[in-house]
Design a protein around this motif. Structure first.
Motif, mmCIF file in Angstrom:
data_model
loop_
_atom_site.group_PDB
_atom_site.id
_atom_site.type_symbol
_atom_site.label_atom_id
_atom_site.label_comp_id
_atom_site.label_asym_id
_atom_site.label_seq_id
_atom_site.Cartn_x
_atom_site.Cartn_y
_atom_site.Cartn_z
ATOM 1 N N ASP A 113 0.743 5.397 -9.010
ATOM 2 C CA ASP A 113 1.572 5.377 -7.803
ATOM 3 C C ASP A 113 0.792 4.967 -6.565
ATOM 4 N N ASP A 114 -0.490 5.355 -6.496
ATOM 5 C CA ASP A 114 -1.239 5.147 -5.258
ATOM 6 C C ASP A 114 -2.048 3.860 -5.236
ATOM 7 N N TRP A 115 -1.888 3.008 -6.240
ATOM 8 C CA TRP A 115 -2.639 1.758 -6.253
ATOM 9 C C TRP A 115 -2.082 0.767 -5.244
ATOM 10 N N ALA A 116 -2.995 0.051 -4.607
ATOM 11 C CA ALA A 116 -2.598 -1.014 -3.693
ATOM 12 C C ALA A 116 -2.579 -2.347 -4.438
ATOM 13 N N VAL B 299 0.845 -1.189 0.000
ATOM 14 C CA VAL B 299 0.000 0.000 0.000
ATOM 15 C C VAL B 299 0.881 1.239 0.000
ATOM 16 N N ASN B 300 0.370 2.301 -0.607
ATOM 17 C CA ASN B 300 1.087 3.566 -0.648
ATOM 18 C C ASN B 300 0.564 4.448 0.479
ATOM 19 N N LYS C 72 -2.088 -8.970 -7.426
ATOM 20 C CA LYS C 72 -3.450 -8.539 -7.714
ATOM 21 C C LYS C 72 -3.524 -7.024 -7.545
ATOM 22 N N LEU C 73 -4.108 -6.343 -8.527
ATOM 23 C CA LEU C 73 -4.244 -4.892 -8.477
ATOM 24 C C LEU C 73 -5.627 -4.517 -7.957
ATOM 25 N N GLN C 74 -5.690 -3.466 -7.169
ATOM 26 C CA GLN C 74 -6.986 -3.024 -6.650
ATOM 27 C C GLN C 74 -7.942 -2.707 -7.786
ATOM 28 N N ASP C 75 -9.247 -2.881 -7.517
ATOM 29 C CA ASP C 75 -10.230 -2.541 -8.538
ATOM 30 C C ASP C 75 -10.635 -1.074 -8.419
ATOM 31 N N PHE D 199 -10.268 -9.186 -11.414
ATOM 32 C CA PHE D 199 -9.175 -8.265 -11.090
ATOM 33 C C PHE D 199 -8.142 -8.258 -12.215
ATOM 34 N N TYR D 200 -7.398 -7.153 -12.284
ATOM 35 C CA TYR D 200 -6.195 -7.111 -13.094
ATOM 36 C C TYR D 200 -5.045 -7.687 -12.269
ATOM 37 N N TYR D 201 -4.122 -8.368 -12.955
ATOM 38 C CA TYR D 201 -2.956 -8.935 -12.289
ATOM 39 C C TYR D 201 -1.687 -8.474 -12.997
#
Length: 881
Positions: A209-212, A153-154, A397-400, A306-308
Motif C-alpha cells: 500500500d505504501d509504495w510510491a 505517493v501514499n 516504475k516501482l520504488q526500489d 527497477f520493477y515495473y
C-alpha cells in the motif's frame, strides 16, 4: 437549514462513490513564482505560491520569470518559477491516501542563474523522486521544451512535505520548480493481483500500500491522445501508442461498433481508465496466415534496476467477438511469457465490458533498456480467429528497496565538429535563442509523436563506465508524461511541433525555399505531379523558374515519421556528397510544413523496374551496374566518410535511378553513426524494414555495418529474382525472400527461382559469383558476412565475367573464334555451368580489361571531399518504412 451542509456532504460522498465519476478530495494547482490566479490551456485555475500557506517562509527562494519563453510553451504554469539555492520544503496538509504529484519544469535562465547549473533532488517525505536531476540536460537530450514528471505517493495523515535540494556535486547548483499539481486518487494498485514475469510460471506479486510509483507510459492504444481535461477527476494524459509500435507490423486500429456501448462492471470503477480508452483498440488484422507469423510489438525505453508494473486494458468492441475462445492470444514481456490463453470475453464476461490485467517485470543493470511488449495468437486453443487485441497500456516504475524512484539524467550529445553556434545561433545565454526546439504540447506522447528532435548535430555518447549493452537510441532517462497536456490529438501535437521546429534548421548547409516557391514548382501540389507516397509523406515532381526539375517530399503532419527524420535528412545529405548518394537541394519549413527538395530521379526507384510494374524489365548487365552503384554508395558511407555511417534501411525503394540510370542511395532518416575504434557495435533500438532486417541485429540489438550488408544481400536476391522481400501470399517457407533464396542457393536450385526474363541471359560464372556474394551477405552472423568493399569488388568482378562472356559470345557469333573449349557462354542450358575451362578463359579476358578491381578505394573518385556531421539517429517508431 442547519442540515443543508450535511446534505451537501452526503450527496458529494454519493457522487464520489458513484461508479461513473471520481471527485478528488485534495486538488492543488500551484503556479510557482507567481501571485494571484492564472488559467492554463485546459481552463484549470492555478494559484500563485507567493504568500501561499504551503510555504512558511521565502527566505531561501526567489520568484523569477523566464526571460524568453518559446511560443510553444503554455504560459501557465511555465512563465514563472520558484528558485532555491538551499533546501526548501513545501508543506501540503492533505488527507491520508494516494496522491498524484505532478511536477512541471521549464528549463531556462532564472534571475542570475544559468539554466545548465540547475542540478537538484526532490523528495516527497521519505521517497526520493528525483536525484541530481537536471531539467536542462534532460530537455536538451530529449529535445523537449518543458517537462512533466508524474508520481503516485501514499500520504499519511500528517500531510506531504515536498523538498527541493540543490545538489552538492555541482558548483553553482540550484533548484527550481514552475508548477506543482497534487490530486487525490483512489487506490488503484493494491487491490489487484499482479503476476511477476521472471521466465518461469508467473507468480503473484502484490504491491504494498505504501509504495510510491512513477508513471512512465500511459497509452491509448489504437486511439488518439487524451488530454487531462478528457480524463475527468484524475486529469491524466493518455498518449497515442502508434509511434511505439515496432517496425511496420502495426496491425489495424478501430473504434467501437455503433451497437456496442461501453458498460463498466460493478467490480470495475470508471476511473480505472476513461471510456475513450476502451472505445478504441489495436488488433493484428484479419489475415490469420499473416498473424501466425508475427508479434504485435511495442518497444518502451525504461530505466534499468527497477520493477515495473505493466497494466493492460482490454475491451472487445466489435462484433462478431462475443463468445469465449473466439480470440485467444499470449502476452509476452521482454520475451518472457506473461500470460497464455488470454481471452478478453472470458475475463470480462461479454462484448463492451472493460477489464484490465496487471503484470510486474524486473529490469537489471544500470542505464536504460528497452521494455518489449508483444502479443501473439494462441494456437493451442484453436480459437476461431488467430488475432490479439489491446485497448490501453500503462507502465509504472516501482520504488526500489531504498525508497528511491530516481533514474539517471540522459546523456548530452558532444559538441559537433562544425560550428554549432553558427548553425543554431546558440549563445552562452541559454535564452538568447531557445536551445530546445520542437513544440511539445504536453505529456508522454511527445516522446511518441515527436521522436527525438536533434538539438545538437552530433551523435549521442555513452557515459563513461556505462555498459554498452544497456544503451539504446531512446533517452537514457525516459521522460514520462511530457505529452499532450494541452493538445487534444496527436495530429495537433505533430502540427505544432512542425511549426516551432523551423527556427533550428541550418540554412547555411543547403538552400532554403519559401513555401510560395514550393507551391509554384508543384502547381500548388497538383496530384497530377504526384510521384509516390511514403512513410514521411507525398513526393511530387516539381520545376523551378530556372527550369530545374526536382522531387519535392512534403511531410504529412499525421505521419509517424516527422521532425527528427526531417532534421537528420538535412544534416546528413547537406554534409555528404557522392555520385551514388541522392543529392539534397534544400528544404522549406514555413507554415508548419516539412518539405525536402531533391534532385529529380527520372527513373524512380529500383523496385519500380523489378516487379508489379508496367515498365520493361531491366537487362541483366544494367541490373548489375545498378547494384554496383548502390554498393559504392554504401561503401562510401561505411569507409569513406569521416565517421562510419550505417544506413539501416537499405532496400530497393531507397535506391533511386537518375536519367542516366545511375543508382543513388536515398532516405537517411534511420541512419546512425557506427561504432568507434574502441567498440565493435552500437547498441540501439532495432529499426528497419521487415524482410531486410538483419536477424543478428534483431536478436542482440547490436548494430554494425554488417547490418547494412545483410539488407543489401536481400536487395541482390530481389534484383535477380524480381519478387518482394516479403510476400505473404506465398507458402510459409517462401514468404521471406532471404530465407527462400538462401535455401535454394544451398540446394543448388537458385536458377529455378530467378526472374524468367533473365533465364538464358546470365553468364554462368557471373551467376555463380553474384549468387555466392548474395549468399554471404545474408549469413545469419555478421562475422560471416563480407565488408561492403568486398561486396563491391565481387560485384564488379561478376560484371567483368558477364562482359567477357558476352564479348566471347559476340566473337563466336561472328565466326572470329570457335568454341574450342566447349564451355558455356550464357546460362541457357546448352553448356555445362561448371565447366572449369570457363573460369580460366574469363579470367584471362578480365586481366586485359582497363577496369582495376584490385583497388578497394573505389569511391574516392566520386567524393567531393566533404565530411559528414557526426550525428545521425533514428525516429522512435519506423512504421511505414
Amino acid at each position: 437549514m442547519k442540515s443543508l451542509p450535511f446534505l451537501i456532504l452526503f450527496l458529494a460522498a454519493i457522487a464520489a462513490g458513484d461508479n461513473s465519476s471520481y471527485v478528488p478530495r485534495d486538488y492543488i494547482l500551484l503556479d510557482c513564482g507567481s501571485s494571484g490566479q492564472n488559467k492554463d490551456q485546459d481552463g484549470r485555475t492555478w494559484n500563485g505560491d507567493t504568500g501561499s500557506k504551503y510555504a512558511p517562509s521565502w527566505l531561501n527562494s526567489v520568484s523569477s520569470q523566464a526571460p524568453n519563453q518559446d511560443s510553444s510553451v503554455p504560459q501557465c504554469p511555465y512563465l514563472t518559477a520558484r528558485v532555491f539555492t538551499s533546501p526548501f520544503t513545501y508543506t501540503f496538509p492533505l488527507g491520508a491516501g494516494r496522491k498524484y504529484v505532478r511536477l512541471y519544469f521549464y528549463p531556462s535562465n532564472y534571475s542570475n542563474h544559468e539554466g545548465a547549473d540547475a542540478f537538484f533532488s526532490v523528495t516527497a517525505g521519505p521517497i526520493t523522486l528525483l536525484q541530481n536531476f537536471s531539467a536542462y540536460q534532460t530537455a536538451a537530450a530529449l529535445n523537449m521544451d518543458y517537462l512533466i514528471r508524474e508520481f503516485s505517493v501514499n500520504v499519511s495523515s500528517a500531510g506531504l512535505n515536498l523538498t527541493f535540494t540543490p545538489s552538492k556535486n555541482y558548483s553553482n547548483s540550484y533548484a527550481f520548480i514552475n508548477g506543482i499539481e497534487i490530486v487525490s486518487m483512489p487506490d488503484m494498485f493494491s487491490t489487484g493481483n499482479p503476476l511477476l514475469v521472471s521466465g518461469g510460471t508467473p507468480i503473484p506479486y502484490p504491491i504494498p500500500d505504501d509504495w510510491a510509483m512513477e508513471t512512465v507510459y500511459r497509452l491509448n492504444v489504437g486511439g488518439q491522445a487524451i488530454s487531462p481535461s478528457g480524463d475527468s477527476g484524475l486529469y491524466r494524459s493518455w498518449a497515442d501508442d502508434s509511434l511505439y509500435i515496432y517496425g511496420a507490423a502495426f496491425g489495424v486500429t478501430y473504434g467501437a461498433d455503433p451497437n456496442v456501448t461501453i458498460q463498466y462492471p460493478t467490480t470495475l470503477p470508471e476511473y480505472i481508465a476513461p471510456v475513450d480508452v476502451y472505445s478504441t483498440a489495436r488488433s493484428m488484422g484479419p489475415d490469420p496466415t499473416v498473424n501466425r507469423n508475427y508479434n504485435l510489438t511495442w518497444i518502451l525505453s525504461v530505466d534499468n534496476g527497477f520493477y515495473y508494473l505493466v497494466r493492460f486494458h482490454f475491451c472487445e468492441i466489435q462484433y462478431p467477438i462475443t463468445k469465449v475462445n473466439q480470440r485467444v492470444f499470449d502476452i509476452y514481456l521482454n520475451n518472457q511469457t506473461a500470460q497464455e490463453e488470454a481471452d478478453v470475453i472470458a475475463w470480462s464476461g461479454g462484448i463492451g465490458v472493460p477489464v484490465y490485467e496487471d503484470y510486474v517485470v524486473l529490469t537489471s543493470g544500470s542505464g536504460t533498456t528497452d521494455l518489449w511488449v508483444a502479443l501473439h495468437p494462441d494456437l493451442k486453443t484453436k480459437p476461431e480467429y488467430f488475432d490479439a487485441i489491446l485497448n490501453g497500456m500503462e507502465v509504472f516504475k516501482l520504488q526500489d528497496g531504498k525508497n528511491n524512484l530516481a533514474g539517471p539524467n540522459p546523456d548530452l550529445p558532444p559538441q559537433p565538429d562544425f560550428e554549432p553556434d553558427k548553425i543554431f545561433n546558440k549563445k552562452s545565454n541559454f535564452n538568447s535563442t531557445p536551445v530546445i526546439v520542437g513544440g511539445v504540447v504536453g505529456g508522454a506522447a511527445a516522446i511518441i509523436g515527436l521522436g527525438f528532435l536533434l538539438l545538437f548535430l552530433c551523435k549521442r555518447k555513452k557515459k563513461k563506465g556505462k555498459d554498452a549493452a544497456g544503451t539504446s537510441d531512446g533517452p537514457s532517462g525516459w521522460l514520462p508524461l511530457s505529452l499532450y497536456e494541452n493538445s487534444h490529438s496527436a495530429a495537433s501535437a505533430k502540427t505544432n511541433t512542425t511549426g516551432s521546429y523551423a527556427s533550428s534548421l541550418p540554412s547555411n548547409l543547403c538552400r532554403h525555399f519559401s513555401f510560395a516557391e514550393i507551391e509554384a514548382a508543384t502547381n500548388k501540389f497538383d496530384e497530377a505531379l504526384l510521384l509516390g507516397v511514403g512513410g514521411f509523406g507525398k513526393v511530387y515532381r516539381g520545376e523551378f523558374d530556372d527550369g530545374t526539375e526536382v522531387a519535392i517530399k512534403r511531410g504529412n503532419p499525421m505521419s509517424e515519421q516527422g521532425v527528427h527524420e526531417f532534421q537528420t535528412e538535412i544534416e546528413m545529405l547537406s554534409k555528404l556528397r557522392h555520385r551514388h548518394l541522392v543529392s539534397l537541394i534544400g528544404y522549406c519549413e514555413e507554415n508548419r510544413e516539412m518539405i525536402l527538395v531533391y534532385d529529380y530521379m527520372a527513373h524512380g526507384t529500383l523496385r519500380e523496374h523489378l516487379y508489379k510494374t508496367q515498365k520493361p524489365p531491366l537487362p541483366w548487365k544494367q541490373r548489375l551496374e545498378i547494384c554496383i552503384g548502390a554498393a559504392r554508395g554504401l561503401h562510401y558511407l561505411h569507409t569513406g566518410a569521416k565517421h562510419t555511417i550505417i544506413h539501416r534501411d537499405v532496400k530497393t525503394t531507397n535506391i533511386l535511378l537518375d536519367d542516366k540510370w545511375v543508382a543513388k542511395v536515398s532516405d537517411f532518416g534511420l541512419s546512425k553513426t557506427g561504432p568507434t575504434l574502441d567498440n565493435t557495435h552500437v547498441s540501439t533500438v532495432v529499426k528497419g524494414s521487415f524482410g531486410y532486417l538483419d536477424p543478428e541485429y534483431f536478436r542482440r540489438q547490436q548494430l554494425t555495418e554488417k547490418s547494412d550488408v545483410y539488407s543489401f544481400g536481400v536487395v541482390l536476391f530481389e534484383v535477380i529474382c524480381a519478387r518482394p522481400a516479403l510476400n505473404q501470399n506465398l507458402p510459409k517457407e517462401q514468404v521471406s525472400l532471404a530465407e527462400w533464396a538462401l535455401h535454394c542457393q544451398k540446394k543448388g536450385i537458385l536458377d529455378q527461382i530467378i526472374d524468367p526474363y533473365l533465364k538464358g541471359k546470365i553468364a554462368p560464372q557471373c551467376f555463380k559469383k553474384f549468387a555466392e556474394t548474395a549468399e554471404k551477405c545474408v549469413s545469419d552472423h555478421g562475422i560471416d558476412r563480407p565488408a561492403t568493399g568486398d561486396v563491391l569488388w565481387n560485384l564488379e568482378f561478376a560484371l567483368q565475367l558477364q562482359v567477357s562472356a558476352e564479348e566471347v559470345g559476340d566473337l563466336m557469333a561472328d565466326g572470329i573464334i570457335s568454341d574450342v573449349d566447349g564451355g558455356p557462354v550464357m546460362m541457357d542450358g546448352k553448356k555445362d555451368v561448371d565447366d572449369p575451362s570457363m573460369e580460366s578463359r574469363t579470367t584471362t579476358v578480365t586481366s586485359t580489361s582497363t577496369m582495376s578491381m584490385g583497388d578497394r578505394s573505389i569511391i574516392s573518385e566520386d567524393s567531393e571531399g566533404l565530411t559528414p556531421s557526426a550525428v545521425f539517429s533514428q525516429i522512435m517508431n519506423p512504421k511505414g518504412r
